[in-house]
Motif scaffolding. Structure first.
Motif, short mmCIF file in Angstrom:
data_model
loop_
_atom_site.label_atom_id
_atom_site.label_comp_id
_atom_site.label_asym_id
_atom_site.label_seq_id
_atom_site.Cartn_x
_atom_site.Cartn_y
_atom_site.Cartn_z
N LEU A 145 0.81 -1.22 0.00
CA LEU A 145 0.00 0.00 0.00
C LEU A 145 0.84 1.27 0.00
CD1 LEU A 145 -2.83 -0.92 2.55
CD2 LEU A 145 -2.81 -1.19 0.07
N GLY A 146 2.11 1.15 0.31
CA GLY A 146 2.95 2.34 0.37
C GLY A 146 2.64 3.21 1.58
N CYS A 147 2.24 2.58 2.67
CA CYS A 147 1.90 3.33 3.89
C CYS A 147 2.85 2.95 5.00
CB CYS A 147 0.45 3.04 4.30
SG CYS A 147 0.14 1.33 4.77
N SER A 148 2.71 3.60 6.15
CA SER A 148 3.55 3.29 7.29
C SER A 148 3.15 1.95 7.89
CB SER A 148 3.42 4.37 8.36
OG SER A 148 2.13 4.34 8.95
N LEU A 149 4.05 1.35 8.66
CA LEU A 149 3.76 0.09 9.33
C LEU A 149 2.60 0.27 10.31
CD1 LEU A 149 4.56 -2.87 9.70
CD2 LEU A 149 6.20 -2.14 11.44
N ALA A 150 2.56 1.41 10.98
CA ALA A 150 1.47 1.67 11.94
C ALA A 150 0.12 1.73 11.23
CB ALA A 150 1.74 2.97 12.69
N ASP A 151 0.09 2.36 10.05
CA ASP A 151 -1.17 2.45 9.30
C ASP A 151 -1.61 1.08 8.79
OD1 ASP A 151 -1.43 5.14 9.74
OD2 ASP A 151 -0.62 5.75 7.79
N ALA A 152 -0.63 0.27 8.36
CA ALA A 152 -0.95 -1.08 7.90
C ALA A 152 -1.51 -1.91 9.05
CB ALA A 152 0.28 -1.75 7.30
N ALA A 153 -0.89 -1.78 10.23
CA ALA A 153 -1.37 -2.52 11.40
C ALA A 153 -2.79 -2.08 11.77
CB ALA A 153 -0.42 -2.31 12.57
N SER A 154 -3.05 -0.79 11.70
CA SER A 154 -4.40 -0.29 12.01
C SER A 154 -5.43 -0.84 11.03
CB SER A 154 -4.42 1.23 11.98
OG SER A 154 -3.63 1.77 13.02
N ALA A 155 -5.05 -0.92 9.76
CA ALA A 155 -5.97 -1.47 8.75
C ALA A 155 -6.28 -2.93 9.04
CB ALA A 155 -5.36 -1.32 7.35
N LEU A 156 -5.27 -3.69 9.44
CA LEU A 156 -5.48 -5.11 9.74
C LEU A 156 -6.36 -5.30 10.97
CD1 LEU A 156 -1.96 -6.68 9.13
CD2 LEU A 156 -4.03 -7.05 7.80
N CYS A 157 -6.32 -4.35 11.90
CA CYS A 157 -7.08 -4.47 13.14
C CYS A 157 -8.50 -3.91 13.03
CB CYS A 157 -6.34 -3.76 14.28
SG CYS A 157 -4.84 -4.61 14.80
N ALA A 158 -8.84 -3.31 11.90
CA ALA A 158 -10.19 -2.79 11.73
C ALA A 158 -11.18 -3.95 11.65
CB ALA A 158 -10.28 -1.95 10.46
N THR A 159 -12.46 -3.65 11.87
CA THR A 159 -13.49 -4.69 11.84
C THR A 159 -14.61 -4.28 10.88
OG1 THR A 159 -14.51 -3.65 13.78
CG2 THR A 159 -13.08 -5.52 14.17
N VAL B 193 -17.34 -9.85 14.40
CA VAL B 193 -16.89 -8.57 13.84
C VAL B 193 -16.81 -7.49 14.92
CG1 VAL B 193 -17.50 -6.70 12.27
CG2 VAL B 193 -17.69 -9.05 11.52
N PHE B 194 -17.78 -7.44 15.83
CA PHE B 194 -17.83 -6.35 16.80
C PHE B 194 -17.41 -6.77 18.21
CE2 PHE B 194 -21.33 -5.43 13.73
CZ PHE B 194 -20.64 -4.44 13.05
N ARG B 195 -17.02 -8.01 18.40
CA ARG B 195 -16.71 -8.43 19.76
C ARG B 195 -15.38 -7.85 20.20
NH1 ARG B 195 -15.29 -14.89 19.34
NH2 ARG B 195 -13.34 -14.69 18.16
N SER B 196 -15.21 -7.74 21.51
CA SER B 196 -13.96 -7.21 22.05
C SER B 196 -13.57 -7.99 23.30
CB SER B 196 -14.10 -5.71 22.37
OG SER B 196 -15.13 -5.50 23.30
N PHE C 234 -17.95 -9.92 4.28
CA PHE C 234 -16.85 -9.69 5.21
C PHE C 234 -17.19 -10.05 6.65
CE2 PHE C 234 -15.58 -6.08 2.10
CZ PHE C 234 -15.05 -7.02 1.24
N LEU C 235 -18.37 -10.58 6.88
CA LEU C 235 -18.74 -11.02 8.23
C LEU C 235 -18.01 -12.32 8.57
CD1 LEU C 235 -22.58 -10.35 8.18
CD2 LEU C 235 -20.82 -8.93 9.23
N ARG C 236 -17.66 -12.47 9.83
CA ARG C 236 -17.01 -13.69 10.31
C ARG C 236 -17.71 -14.18 11.58
NH1 ARG C 236 -12.85 -16.43 7.33
NH2 ARG C 236 -12.42 -15.00 5.60
#
Length: 350
Positions: free
Chosen positions: A96-110, A279-282, A208-210
């Motif tokens: 994606l050409g983004c920072s590691l922090a931004d990539a990590a945030s994208a992976l952690c989105a729900t 998807v929404f559990r925490s 995209f539901l799990r």
């Protein structure tokens, strides 16, 4: 799409009168025209360099017909193995050409929707690159997708507002949290436009539901143990132990497409099962034992957003459950990271 998309965009930018974002978009929408009006020698030189970097491309006459635009897809990642989170995040940042922090945030989105409006070729390339890293790549065409609306508010007033908007669109309103299901893109977009600013709903592509699938009750038949081994891959010797601890999760992170396939043989055998939307559990993190407190303090302070002094105090009084909630992917990654550092940790529902 190429694993080094960002570096290719930087190399291409000086040669084309296009902003980097548009160059990247054309790469992700391949097959697409990357540039026009180039002298033959320049086109040949650029094509050679790009082929060496892993791109597949052709040089065509200026009057050649444009490639037929195919369907576009939104793409979401599901990382099953939390221990590979850092590896996947590094690769996603490169693509994606983004920072590691931004990539990590994208992976952690729900859900972790990492790209939108890409071609089938890009979907195929993403699967080829990320599947070996333990990522399941889900792709959905918005034109044919169906969307669910989840109520995320906490009071009756907010729910009344949501019901009014859905009712005005002629939609059947269900009980929270799932207040509307199976909307086409046009209706889903309208719901989002009406309610997004109030943070009352989440609109999620069903693709995209799990779900986690739990066994609630098991039939007392000799063949059910064999069915469990066949359906889950668990060792036969573990079956009595599993059946003595019901309810228990049999399948984790199933897609909406996989869920009915897994449910059918269990219910046909007389079992009672339950699907939990993840998807929404925490979760909250419970640390029970550790060896290297300074290293763990730094990690937890960063991930949980807590001051180092507060983390140190908490780790000095184990076991301790940290208050900040964690989403599904971030929680599984953090536990895997801690266990790799010799920490005994677990997750509790938030």
């Amino acid at each position: 799409m190429h694993r080094g998309t960002a570096s290719i965009v930087r190399a291409l930018a000086p040669h084309f009168d296009l902003p980097p974002a548009e160059i990247a978009a054309r790469l992700f929408r391949a097959p697409a025209v990357l540039a026009t009006g180039l002298p033959a020698e320049v086109a040949e030189a650029l094509a050679g360099a790009l082929r060496e970097s892993g791109l597949e491309l052709d040089i065509e006459p200026e009057d050649a017909p444009l490639p037929e635009p195919g369907p576009s897809y939104d793409v979401a990642f599901y990382l099953r193995d939390g221990g590979r989170f850092r590896e996947v995040a590094r690769e996603l940042a490169l693509v994606l050409g983004c920072s590691l922090a931004d990539a990590a945030s994208a992976l952690c989105a729900t859900p972790a929707t990492v790209l939108g409006a890409v071609s089938q070729a890009t979907v195929d390339a993403l699967r080829a690159r990320f599947s070996p890293l333990g990522v399941e790549v889900d792709a959905s065409n918005p034109a044919t997708a169906r969307y669910d609306v989840f109520y995320r508010g906490e009071d009756a007033g907010g729910l009344a507002t949501v019901r009014a908007v859905l009712g005005a669109l002629g939609l059947e309103v269900g009980a929270p949290p799932l207040v509307a299901s199976g909307l086409p893109q046009a209706q889903a977009s309208q719901v989002w436009r009406e309610l997004a600013a109030r943070s009352l709903v989440r609109v999620v592509d069903q693709a995209f539901l799990r779900f986690d699938l739990s066994l609630i009750e098991a039939p007392s038949t000799p063949g059910f143990a064999e069915l469990l081994v066949r359906e889950t891959g668990m060792p036969e010797k573990l079956v009595p132990r599993v059946l003595s601890r019901l309810p228990v999760v049999l399948h984790a992170g199933l897609s909406a497409r996989e869920l009915p396939v897994r449910v059918a043989p269990l219910e046909a055998a007389g079992a009672r099962v339950s699907a939990q939307l993840i998807v929404f559990r925490s979760f909250r993190l419970k640390v029970e034992e550790l060896r290297d407190a300074p290293a763990v303090t730094e990690l937890l302070g960063s991930v949980l957003g807590l001051p180092a002094a507060e983390v140190r105090t908490s780790l000095a009084r184990l076991p301790h459950t940290f208050a900040p909630p964690l989403g599904d992917t971030r929680a599984r990654w953090l536990v895997a990271e801690l266990r790799a550092r010799g920490v005994r940790a677990s997750l509790e529902p938030a």
